[in-house]
Design an enzyme around this catalytic site. Structure first.
Site, PDB file in Angstrom:
ATOM      1  N   MET A 105      11.522  72.479  49.522  1.00 57.85           N
ATOM      2  CA  MET A 105      10.989  71.111  49.641  1.00 57.85           C
ATOM      3  C   MET A 105      10.327  70.948  51.005  1.00 57.85           C
ATOM      4  SD  MET A 105      11.482  69.631  46.780  1.00 57.85           S
ATOM      5  CE  MET A 105      10.793  68.043  47.277  1.00 57.85           C
ATOM      6  N   GLY A 122      12.306  62.581  46.261  1.00 56.55           N
ATOM      7  CA  GLY A 122      12.511  61.226  45.733  1.00 56.55           C
ATOM      8  C   GLY A 122      11.229  60.492  45.406  1.00 56.55           C
ATOM      9  N   PHE A 123      10.201  60.722  46.205  1.00 60.40           N
ATOM     10  CA  PHE A 123       8.967  59.964  46.009  1.00 60.40           C
ATOM     11  C   PHE A 123       7.746  60.838  46.266  1.00 60.40           C
ATOM     12  CE2 PHE A 123      12.339  57.085  47.151  1.00 60.40           C
ATOM     13  CZ  PHE A 123      12.220  56.090  46.180  1.00 60.40           C
ATOM     14  N   GLY A 124       6.678  60.530  45.539  1.00 65.27           N
ATOM     15  CA  GLY A 124       5.400  61.162  45.826  1.00 65.27           C
ATOM     16  C   GLY A 124       4.743  60.475  47.008  1.00 65.27           C
ATOM     17  N   GLY A 125       3.696  61.075  47.526  1.00 64.40           N
ATOM     18  CA  GLY A 125       2.890  60.432  48.565  1.00 64.40           C
ATOM     19  C   GLY A 125       3.460  60.482  49.968  1.00 64.40           C
ATOM     20  N   HIS A 149       4.174  70.403  36.969  1.00 67.74           N
ATOM     21  CA  HIS A 149       5.463  70.209  37.625  1.00 67.74           C
ATOM     22  C   HIS A 149       5.963  68.823  37.225  1.00 67.74           C
ATOM     23  CE1 HIS A 149       8.219  70.649  41.166  1.00 67.74           C
ATOM     24  NE2 HIS A 149       8.045  69.341  41.296  1.00 67.74           N
ATOM     25  N   HIS A 199      11.464  70.083  37.651  1.00 69.54           N
ATOM     26  CA  HIS A 199      12.165  69.959  38.939  1.00 69.54           C
ATOM     27  C   HIS A 199      13.242  68.897  38.773  1.00 69.54           C
ATOM     28  CE1 HIS A 199      11.840  68.628  43.457  1.00 69.54           C
ATOM     29  NE2 HIS A 199      13.029  69.112  43.152  1.00 69.54           N
ATOM     30  N   MET A 239      15.994  66.646  39.937  1.00 73.93           N
ATOM     31  CA  MET A 239      16.632  66.013  41.099  1.00 73.93           C
ATOM     32  C   MET A 239      17.745  65.128  40.558  1.00 73.93           C
ATOM     33  SD  MET A 239      13.137  65.214  43.147  1.00 73.93           S
ATOM     34  CE  MET A 239      12.140  65.590  41.703  1.00 73.93           C
ATOM     35  N   ASP A 274       6.650  71.886  47.770  1.00 73.22           N
ATOM     36  CA  ASP A 274       6.546  70.613  47.050  1.00 73.22           C
ATOM     37  C   ASP A 274       6.717  69.462  48.025  1.00 73.22           C
ATOM     38  OD1 ASP A 274       6.644  68.518  45.252  1.00 73.22           O
ATOM     39  OD2 ASP A 274       8.570  69.083  44.381  1.00 73.22           O
ATOM     40  N   GLY A 275       5.661  68.642  48.141  1.00 72.66           N
ATOM     41  CA  GLY A 275       5.737  67.455  48.976  1.00 72.66           C
ATOM     42  C   GLY A 275       4.665  67.449  50.044  1.00 72.66           C
ATOM     43  N   GLY A 276       3.750  66.499  49.943  1.00 73.51           N
ATOM     44  CA  GLY A 276       2.724  66.343  50.967  1.00 73.51           C
ATOM     45  C   GLY A 276       1.686  67.445  50.986  1.00 73.51           C
ATOM     46  N   SER A 309      -0.006  63.418  44.579  1.00 74.41           N
ATOM     47  CA  SER A 309      -1.000  62.402  44.940  1.00 74.41           C
ATOM     48  C   SER A 309      -2.348  63.029  45.290  1.00 74.41           C
ATOM     49  CB  SER A 309      -0.481  61.499  46.055  1.00 74.41           C
ATOM     50  OG  SER A 309       0.128  62.255  47.055  1.00 74.41           O
ATOM     51  N   MET A 367      14.298  62.564  37.904  1.00 72.78           N
ATOM     52  CA  MET A 367      15.116  61.897  38.920  1.00 72.78           C
ATOM     53  C   MET A 367      16.124  60.976  38.249  1.00 72.78           C
ATOM     54  SD  MET A 367      12.021  60.831  41.421  1.00 72.78           S
ATOM     55  CE  MET A 367      11.054  62.062  42.285  1.00 72.78           C
ATOM     56  N   ASP A 401       8.839  66.086  37.504  1.00 75.79           N
ATOM     57  CA  ASP A 401       9.945  65.675  38.366  1.00 75.79           C
ATOM     58  C   ASP A 401      10.912  64.796  37.591  1.00 75.79           C
ATOM     59  OD1 ASP A 401       9.219  66.703  41.060  1.00 75.79           O
ATOM     60  OD2 ASP A 401       7.405  65.509  40.713  1.00 75.79           O
ATOM     61  N   SER A 450       2.021  67.800  40.137  1.00 77.12           N
ATOM     62  CA  SER A 450       3.160  66.947  39.807  1.00 77.12           C
ATOM     63  C   SER A 450       2.611  65.670  39.188  1.00 77.12           C
ATOM     64  CB  SER A 450       3.940  66.598  41.082  1.00 77.12           C
ATOM     65  OG  SER A 450       4.684  65.407  40.861  1.00 77.12           O
TER      66      SER A 450
HETATM   67  C1  DX5 Z   1       9.092  64.496  45.358  1.00 75.61           C
HETATM   68  C2  DX5 Z   1       8.684  65.304  44.171  1.00 75.61           C
HETATM   69  C3  DX5 Z   1       7.321  65.829  44.265  1.00 75.61           C
HETATM   70  C4  DX5 Z   1       6.235  64.787  44.400  1.00 75.61           C
HETATM   71  C5  DX5 Z   1       5.044  65.401  45.061  1.00 75.61           C
HETATM   72  O1  DX5 Z   1      10.440  64.261  45.323  1.00 75.61           O
HETATM   73  O2  DX5 Z   1       9.546  66.405  44.005  1.00 75.61           O
HETATM   74  O3  DX5 Z   1       7.018  66.756  43.234  1.00 75.61           O
HETATM   75  O4  DX5 Z   1       5.868  64.203  43.197  1.00 75.61           O
HETATM   76  O5  DX5 Z   1       4.117  64.415  45.323  1.00 75.61           O
HETATM   77  P1  DX5 Z   1       3.083  64.529  46.530  1.00 75.61           P
HETATM   78  O6  DX5 Z   1       2.246  65.757  46.279  1.00 75.61           O
HETATM   79  O7  DX5 Z   1       2.326  63.267  46.455  1.00 75.61           O
HETATM   80  O8  DX5 Z   1       3.876  64.665  47.789  1.00 75.61           O
HETATM   81 ZN    ZN Z   2       8.920  67.985  42.626  1.00 77.30          ZN
END
Ligand code: DX5
Ligand code: ZN
Length: 214
Positions: A137, A142-145, A32, A66, A68, A172-174, A195, A36, A34, A7
């Site tokens: 998910m 909404g946010f990375g990391g 990927h 993706h 959102m 996707d996520g973490g 991240s 938003m 994202d 991502s």
């Molecule tokens: C979150 C996004 C993810 C995000 C993943 O809403 O859909 O794709 O960027 O980032 P990490 O891998 O840092 O959780």
């Molecule tokens: Zn995503």
């Protein structure tokens, strides 16, 4: 076969081209992206031009979008921009899912449905014949990391049971080497990592570590 889809959300926007290039050289063949809208999630990201610029530079690399967003008619703009796969949230408009899956197939764009952590996995069942991928998910979008939600593992097992052995199930996520390994054991075969890939010392090294972990 396990696929890693970085991502780019947490890549450095001013060095995006170089960072994508490094990932491609490390063997990545899917990204990927994202999208938003500041409504469906409280954050804003890219528009369709990023996708057309990306496909112009990397026609053979998969652009997975993706979405959102609340307004699903944005799908038309991203399909026109050259997206290879568009995945949108069930929660955005449950009654429009069939319509947009049919639209994507008509445009020869692969179609995916995304489920938030609290949405029962069984909702995908009636759409399965029209789906190319399901994204579960593993954080609230909404946010990375953010940190991987451990209760996702049970959901993954349940979803894998429902869809059979080979169907593309993405997380996707973490995702990092440790959560990726657990998700893989629970049934995921496509892994988004933001991240973890772009926040380390070397993109190539992070890709290698994640590949080995899966
Ligand atoms: C979150 C996004 C993810 C995000 C993943 O809403 O859909 O794709 O960027 O980032 P990490 O891998 O840092 O959780
Ligand atoms: Zn995503």
């Amino acid at each position: 076969m396990k696929t890693i889809a970085p991502s780019i959300l947490n890549a450095n926007n001013l060095q995006l081209g170089q960072e994508i290039e490094q990932a491609v050289r490390a063997g990545i063949h899917r990204f990927h992206i994202d999208i938003m809208d500041g409504h469906f999630v409280p954050n804003l990201s890219y528009g369709p031009q990023l996708v057309s610029d990306f496909k112009a530079a990397y026609p053979a690399v998969t652009a997975e979008i993706h979405l959102m967003v609340d307004e699903l008619s944005l799908i038309e703009k991203f399909a026109a921009a050259g997206a290879d796969l568009i995945e949108f949230h069930y929660e955005a408009a449950p009654e429009q899912v069939d319509h947009w899956l049919d639209y994507l197939h008509g445009q020869h764009v692969q179609a995916g449905l995304v489920l938030n952590p609290e949405t029962p996995v069984a909702v995908v069942q009636k759409f399965l014949p029209k789906l190319d991928q399901i994204l579960l998910m593993t954080v609230h979008p909404g946010f990375g990391g953010q940190s991987f939600l451990p209760e996702s593992l049970k959901r993954l097992q349940e979803l894998r049971q429902l869809v059979g052995p080979d169907f593309p199930v993405e997380v996707d996520g973490g995702i990092n080497d440790q959560t990726g390994r657990k998700a893989s054991a629970a049934g995921a075969n496509v892994f988004v990592a933001g991240s973890y890939i772009f926040g380390g010392k070397s993109i190539a090294e992070q890709v290698k570590q994640l590949q080995q972990a899966l």
